[in-house]
Design a protein around this motif. Structure first.
Motif, mmCIF file in Angstrom:
data_model
loop_
_atom_site.group_PDB
_atom_site.id
_atom_site.type_symbol
_atom_site.label_atom_id
_atom_site.label_comp_id
_atom_site.label_asym_id
_atom_site.label_seq_id
_atom_site.Cartn_x
_atom_site.Cartn_y
_atom_site.Cartn_z
ATOM 1 N N GLY A 100 -14.593 64.470 -44.951
ATOM 2 C CA GLY A 100 -14.141 64.257 -46.316
ATOM 3 C C GLY A 100 -12.800 64.907 -46.572
ATOM 4 N N ALA A 101 -12.357 64.827 -47.833
ATOM 5 C CA ALA A 101 -11.037 65.344 -48.203
ATOM 6 C C ALA A 101 -10.944 66.854 -47.997
ATOM 7 C CB ALA A 101 -10.735 64.988 -49.657
ATOM 8 N N ARG A 102 -12.019 67.575 -48.281
ATOM 9 C CA ARG A 102 -11.963 69.032 -48.175
ATOM 10 C C ARG A 102 -11.895 69.483 -46.720
ATOM 11 N NH1 ARG A 102 -16.066 71.907 -52.150
ATOM 12 N NH2 ARG A 102 -14.604 73.594 -51.765
ATOM 13 N N THR A 103 -12.590 68.773 -45.838
ATOM 14 C CA THR A 103 -12.512 69.112 -44.415
ATOM 15 C C THR A 103 -11.118 68.809 -43.880
ATOM 16 O OG1 THR A 103 -14.871 68.667 -44.102
ATOM 17 C CG2 THR A 103 -13.487 68.664 -42.135
ATOM 18 N N ARG A 104 -10.553 67.682 -44.276
ATOM 19 C CA ARG A 104 -9.185 67.346 -43.866
ATOM 20 C C ARG A 104 -8.201 68.402 -44.348
ATOM 21 N NH1 ARG A 104 -8.093 62.170 -42.053
ATOM 22 N NH2 ARG A 104 -9.757 60.629 -42.240
ATOM 23 N N THR A 105 -8.347 68.815 -45.606
ATOM 24 C CA THR A 105 -7.440 69.811 -46.175
ATOM 25 C C THR A 105 -7.584 71.154 -45.465
ATOM 26 O OG1 THR A 105 -7.493 68.737 -48.347
ATOM 27 C CG2 THR A 105 -6.794 71.040 -48.279
ATOM 28 N N ALA A 106 -8.827 71.561 -45.195
ATOM 29 C CA ALA A 106 -9.069 72.840 -44.520
ATOM 30 C C ALA A 106 -8.444 72.850 -43.130
ATOM 31 C CB ALA A 106 -10.567 73.112 -44.434
ATOM 32 N N TRP A 107 -8.624 71.744 -42.385
ATOM 33 C CA TRP A 107 -8.034 71.661 -41.042
ATOM 34 C C TRP A 107 -6.510 71.666 -41.121
ATOM 35 C CZ3 TRP A 107 -8.674 72.822 -36.325
ATOM 36 C CH2 TRP A 107 -7.911 72.244 -35.311
ATOM 37 N N SER A 108 -5.958 70.971 -42.089
ATOM 38 C CA SER A 108 -4.512 70.936 -42.266
ATOM 39 C C SER A 108 -3.967 72.325 -42.582
ATOM 40 C CB SER A 108 -4.139 69.960 -43.388
ATOM 41 O OG SER A 108 -2.749 69.963 -43.621
ATOM 42 N N GLU A 109 -4.671 73.071 -43.440
ATOM 43 C CA GLU A 109 -4.242 74.432 -43.788
ATOM 44 C C GLU A 109 -4.319 75.350 -42.576
ATOM 45 O OE1 GLU A 109 -6.663 75.629 -47.025
ATOM 46 O OE2 GLU A 109 -5.562 74.437 -48.509
ATOM 47 N N PHE A 110 -5.372 75.187 -41.777
ATOM 48 C CA PHE A 110 -5.499 76.002 -40.568
ATOM 49 C C PHE A 110 -4.326 75.752 -39.631
ATOM 50 C CE2 PHE A 110 -6.825 76.157 -36.086
ATOM 51 C CZ PHE A 110 -7.133 77.505 -35.979
ATOM 52 N N LYS A 111 -4.005 74.496 -39.395
ATOM 53 C CA LYS A 111 -2.908 74.179 -38.477
ATOM 54 C C LYS A 111 -1.579 74.659 -39.038
ATOM 55 C CE LYS A 111 -2.912 70.932 -35.562
ATOM 56 N NZ LYS A 111 -2.805 69.657 -34.819
ATOM 57 N N THR A 112 -1.403 74.544 -40.342
ATOM 58 C CA THR A 112 -0.166 75.011 -40.969
ATOM 59 C C THR A 112 -0.036 76.519 -40.840
ATOM 60 O OG1 THR A 112 -0.169 73.181 -42.545
ATOM 61 C CG2 THR A 112 1.143 75.112 -43.122
ATOM 62 N N ASP A 113 -1.161 77.221 -40.981
ATOM 63 C CA ASP A 113 -1.149 78.686 -40.942
ATOM 64 C C ASP A 113 -0.883 79.233 -39.549
ATOM 65 O OD1 ASP A 113 -1.607 78.878 -43.620
ATOM 66 O OD2 ASP A 113 -3.759 79.265 -43.447
ATOM 67 N N ILE A 114 -1.507 78.679 -38.531
ATOM 68 C CA ILE A 114 -1.435 79.350 -37.226
ATOM 69 C C ILE A 114 -1.098 78.439 -36.054
ATOM 70 C CG2 ILE A 114 -3.130 81.071 -37.955
ATOM 71 C CD1 ILE A 114 -5.013 79.578 -35.924
ATOM 72 N N PHE A 115 -1.131 77.132 -36.234
ATOM 73 C CA PHE A 115 -0.883 76.264 -35.083
ATOM 74 C C PHE A 115 -0.180 75.017 -35.584
ATOM 75 C CE2 PHE A 115 -1.673 73.374 -31.594
ATOM 76 C CZ PHE A 115 -1.690 74.193 -30.483
ATOM 77 N N GLN A 116 1.127 75.033 -35.556
ATOM 78 C CA GLN A 116 1.907 73.926 -36.099
ATOM 79 C C GLN A 116 1.633 72.631 -35.334
ATOM 80 O OE1 GLN A 116 3.759 74.221 -38.877
ATOM 81 N NE2 GLN A 116 2.994 76.306 -38.971
ATOM 82 N N GLY A 155 -5.371 72.834 -27.366
ATOM 83 C CA GLY A 155 -4.620 74.026 -27.741
ATOM 84 C C GLY A 155 -5.065 74.584 -29.078
ATOM 85 N N ALA A 156 -5.174 73.717 -30.078
ATOM 86 C CA ALA A 156 -5.601 74.150 -31.407
ATOM 87 C C ALA A 156 -7.037 74.661 -31.387
ATOM 88 C CB ALA A 156 -5.466 72.998 -32.400
ATOM 89 N N ILE A 157 -7.891 74.018 -30.594
ATOM 90 C CA ILE A 157 -9.282 74.447 -30.495
ATOM 91 C C ILE A 157 -9.369 75.827 -29.862
ATOM 92 C CG2 ILE A 157 -11.492 73.950 -29.366
ATOM 93 C CD1 ILE A 157 -10.759 70.949 -29.697
ATOM 94 N N GLU A 158 -8.505 76.087 -28.874
ATOM 95 C CA GLU A 158 -8.511 77.400 -28.228
ATOM 96 C C GLU A 158 -8.097 78.495 -29.206
ATOM 97 O OE1 GLU A 158 -9.335 80.194 -25.545
ATOM 98 O OE2 GLU A 158 -9.759 78.058 -25.353
ATOM 99 N N VAL A 159 -7.073 78.220 -30.028
ATOM 100 C CA VAL A 159 -6.660 79.200 -31.046
ATOM 101 C C VAL A 159 -7.788 79.417 -32.049
ATOM 102 C CG1 VAL A 159 -5.027 79.682 -32.898
ATOM 103 C CG2 VAL A 159 -4.223 78.656 -30.777
ATOM 104 N N LEU A 160 -8.460 78.332 -32.434
ATOM 105 C CA LEU A 160 -9.595 78.429 -33.344
ATOM 106 C C LEU A 160 -10.678 79.327 -32.756
ATOM 107 C CD1 LEU A 160 -10.757 77.293 -36.041
ATOM 108 C CD2 LEU A 160 -11.764 75.455 -34.693
#
Length: 214
Positions: free
Chosen positions: A142-158, A167-172
């Motif tokens: 849903g929209a909230r899961t998409r937003t949460a993932w987008s915020e995570f990538k913006t915060d720590i994994f461009q 790569g992103a999964i490893e950082v997670l």
């Protein structure tokens, strides 16, 4: 738990303006309800804000950093419900390790909407643990899961917020391991922010001092 000190609030109040004993009471209640904020020290830092945001987000479906009589009443109701279910039992506030067994099967970048339901549930659980509001953990994108993932990538994994890769999964996973080991970055202090930057550079494979300083 009566929340006597917090009940004195008559209007919405920023956390930083609460008295120390009110913050301590809030931290104790959040820890008790398994919204871990760490040490009960009366300091409304990043962990306390995230714990309160998670509680309020689940109730209001919106983030907030204000605390007032309505929020205190929600907290009290939650405590009453918990104590009725488990009278006299204090929940374990230690966060068990979460291993991304299903997500680690992703070997090359793919659109997030191509994850299966179980993988999405694992991703939602991971993001929730890290303080990114995903709403209900239901395996639906849903929209909230998409937003949460987008915020995570913006915060720590461009990268493209619509994509997920090894790569992103490893950082997670590294972030989850840090939480399980009791390590959370505190951005409310200069020292905590510097430590977070150093950790992130190491996680991203950036080792040159000039790059880290930049």
């Amino acid at each position: 738990m009566k929340l006597d000190k917090l009940k004195k609030l008559k209007k919405l109040t920023p956390l930083k303006k609460l008295q120390k004993n009110q913050v301590e009471e809030l931290q104790e209640a959040l820890n008790y309800l398994n919204y871990p904020v760490g040490k009960v020290d009366g300091d409304a830092g990043v962990k306390t804000r995230k714990g309160l945001s998670r509680l309020m987000c689940e109730f209001y479906e919106a983030e907030t950093v204000l605390l007032g009589s309505d929020a205190v009443e929600i907290l009290r109701q939650k405590l009453d419900e918990f104590e009725k279910e488990k009278p006299g039992v204090k929940p374990d506030t230690d966060i068990p390790a979460l291993k991304l067994k299903l997500l680690r099967k992703v070997k090359k970048p793919l659109p997030i909407n191509q994850l299966d339901k179980k993988q999405l549930e694992e991703l939602q659980t991971a993001l929730h643990r890290l303080g990114y509001p995903v709403g209900e953990i239901d395996g639906l994108l849903g929209a909230r899961t998409r937003t949460a993932w987008s915020e995570f990538k913006t915060d720590i994994f461009q990268g493209n917020p619509e994509m997920i890769g090894a790569g992103a999964i490893e950082v997670l996973q590294q972030k989850l391991d840090d939480i399980a080991n009791g390590k959370l970055h505190d951005f409310s202090t200069v020292e905590g922010t510097i430590e977070a930057i150093k950790w992130e550079c190491q996680a991203q494979g950036t080792g040159l001092k000039t790059q880290i300083a930049y």
